[in-house]
Design an enzyme around this catalytic site. Structure first.
Site, mmCIF file in Angstrom:
data_model
loop_
_atom_site.group_PDB
_atom_site.id
_atom_site.type_symbol
_atom_site.label_atom_id
_atom_site.label_comp_id
_atom_site.label_asym_id
_atom_site.label_seq_id
_atom_site.Cartn_x
_atom_site.Cartn_y
_atom_site.Cartn_z
ATOM 1 C CE1 TYR A 143 -3.822 2.338 0.604
ATOM 2 C CE2 TYR A 143 -2.513 3.233 2.404
ATOM 3 C CZ TYR A 143 -3.598 3.322 1.558
ATOM 4 O OH TYR A 143 -4.465 4.380 1.660
ATOM 5 C CG ASP A 238 5.769 3.596 0.895
ATOM 6 O OD1 ASP A 238 6.047 4.184 1.962
ATOM 7 O OD2 ASP A 238 4.616 3.542 0.430
ATOM 8 C CE LYS A 266 1.739 4.783 8.211
ATOM 9 N NZ LYS A 266 0.317 5.067 8.337
HETATM 10 N N1 HOZ Z 1 -0.895 2.869 6.211
HETATM 11 C C1 HOZ Z 1 -1.960 2.973 7.139
HETATM 12 C C2 HOZ Z 1 -2.646 1.680 7.294
HETATM 13 N N2 HOZ Z 1 -1.811 0.608 7.142
HETATM 14 C C3 HOZ Z 1 -2.887 4.051 6.751
HETATM 15 C C4 HOZ Z 1 -3.960 4.276 7.729
HETATM 16 C C5 HOZ Z 1 -5.211 4.654 7.045
HETATM 17 O O1 HOZ Z 1 -5.407 4.309 5.871
HETATM 18 O O2 HOZ Z 1 -6.023 5.281 7.702
#
Ligand code: HOZ
Length: 423
Positions: A143, A238, A266
């Site tokens: 992701y 990433d 983050k």
């Molecule tokens: N990367 C985060 C979840 N694995 C993002 C949190 C979200 O999408 O709110």
């Protein structure tokens, strides 16, 4: 039990799609109502009904120091008292850039943005600009935020909610995203064999943490480095999750690799909305106004966000990542043992201060393996743990996070709660 959260959620559902501002929070797949949080300190969250939880989500990663860490709170207060946004440069953005460049071997220059999504899409645009190519290789179950090119076969909420990932994404954009299974170098080689001259970049989570936790197989990241170099494509790490999480620096330091471009978010924002994209000077010099690849943002380099990020990174420099890793490893191993002793197949992979939980027979190496996990067992475990005051990510396709604020008592209480779970 979750009375006020339930009332707020009902109201929110009429006002906000799905009642939440980011889908993974909705707790749909674990048949639960999201907890509305009133406050947080250290390793603990308190919900709007006054119940306290030990937090193993940590805002999905940023809060590695624990919540409301005094030095970060003080830095933000102090910055706020001097003004919330200038739309002009401020000293802390230079100081934070200096910290990031010093820490990350793949980052000679960095541009601050407001989220990991923004950072990933900007790095990809930059890779396309410098190579003159359009295609990107991404891994199934990884992701990289919700920009169009990255939603195909994405992890995190896209996987959790089983959303195909492409409604609203133009077919032409989706066609430029080539997919390969994580940890499968052969599949990447095939992409290059077939379309190498068109591939601008390979983007990878160096430790996959959005399909549960899946560490890279030995040689996988090194193989990506070789393939990209030999085909004139850029390698994008990433590090939104791994940056300042898997060591003080990032996965690139931990694994001794030198990516061309790096995506950050983050932790580098200390809990405020921050992303950053960086890379080698020869590439970053293409970013406007130095170069012609356009990228901009009214709130980029915001003084509060920079103050939070800077205070966080400077504090992290003084802390013992090795000790945090050992505590997390011991916790994950004991948790796995407790679950297996109950007669269920469970994997608790772990790296640095992250742990995963798959109700699976065998080790998970890619998203196909991750999908084999028993979702019903996960839901049951999640609900019982939450009822015992342990706050876990509401999906097997997410990763557990531990902070420097977690103490022996937190781990002991979480393990005690796990011991009480009935399947
Ligand atoms: N990367 C985060 C979840 N694995 C993002 C949190 C979200 O999408 O709110």
């Amino acid at each position: 039990m979750d009375d006020t959260s339930r009332i707020l959620f009902e109201k929110a559902k009429k006002l906000i799609p799905g009642g939440v501002n980011s889908p993974v929070r909705a707790c749909r797949n674990v048949d639960s109502v999201p907890l509305f949080i009133a406050k947080a300190r250290g390793s603990r969250l308190t919900d709007v009904d006054g119940r306290e939880y030990i937090d193993f989500v940590l805002s999905w990663g940023p809060m590695i120091l624990g919540h409301a860490e005094p030095c970060v709170v003080e830095a933000v207060h102090s910055a706020a008292s001097r003004g919330m946004s200038f739309g002009a440069p401020c000293p802390d953005e230079v100081a934070l850039a200096e910290e990031l460049v010093a820490a990350l071997p793949g980052v000679d220059m960095v541009r601050m943005v407001n989220s990991g999504t923004e950072a990933a899409m900007s790095d990809l645009r930059l890779a396309r600009a410098v190579t003159g190519r359009d295609k990107v290789v991404k891994f199934v179950g990884c992701y990289h935020g919700h920009a169009d090119p990255f939603l195909a076969a994405a992890g995190s909420g896209v996987a959790t909610l089983s959303i195909p990932g492409t409604p609203g994404v133009p077919a032409a954009v989706a066609a430029d995203t080539l997919l390969a299974p994580y940890n499968n170098l052969e599949a990447v080689r095939e992409c290059f064999d077939k379309q190498g001259a068109a591939i601008a970049a390979v983007i990878v989570e160096p430790v996959a943490a959005n399909m549960g936790l899946v560490p890279p197989a030995p040689g996988f990241l090194e193989g990506l480095r070789e393939l990209t170099l030999s085909h004139g494509a850029l390698l994008i790490f990433d590090e939104v999750i791994t940056g300042f999480r898997v060591t003080f620096c990032g996965a690139q330091t931990r694994f001794g690799l030198d990516p061309d471009l790096t995506v950050l978010g983050k932790i580098v924002g200390g809990g405020l909305p921050v992303g950053a994209f960086g890379g080698k000077r020869r590439f970053m010099e293409h970013v406007a106004p130095q170069g012609s690849m356009y990228q901009a943002g009214t709130l980029s380099g915001n003084p509060l966000a920079m103050a939070a990020g800077l205070a966080t990174v400077r504090k992290l420099k003084t802390l013992d990542y090795g000790a945090l890793e050992s505590r997390t490893a011991a916790f994950a191993e004991t948790l796995g043992g407790i679950l297996r002793a109950k007669g269920v197949a469970a994997q608790t992979p772990c790296i640095a201060s992250m742990f995963g939980l798959f109700f699976n027979e065998r080790e998970v190496r890619d998203f196909t393996d991750a999908q084999q996990c028993d979702q019903k067992l996960f839901t049951s475990f999640y609900k019982q743990m939450r009822a015992s005051g342990i706050y876990l990510a509401p999906s097997a396709f997410e990763t557990g996070m531990v902070s420097f604020a977690h103490g022996d008592d937190d781990f002991a209480r979480a393990l005690e709660a796990a011991n009480k779970v009935n399947f």
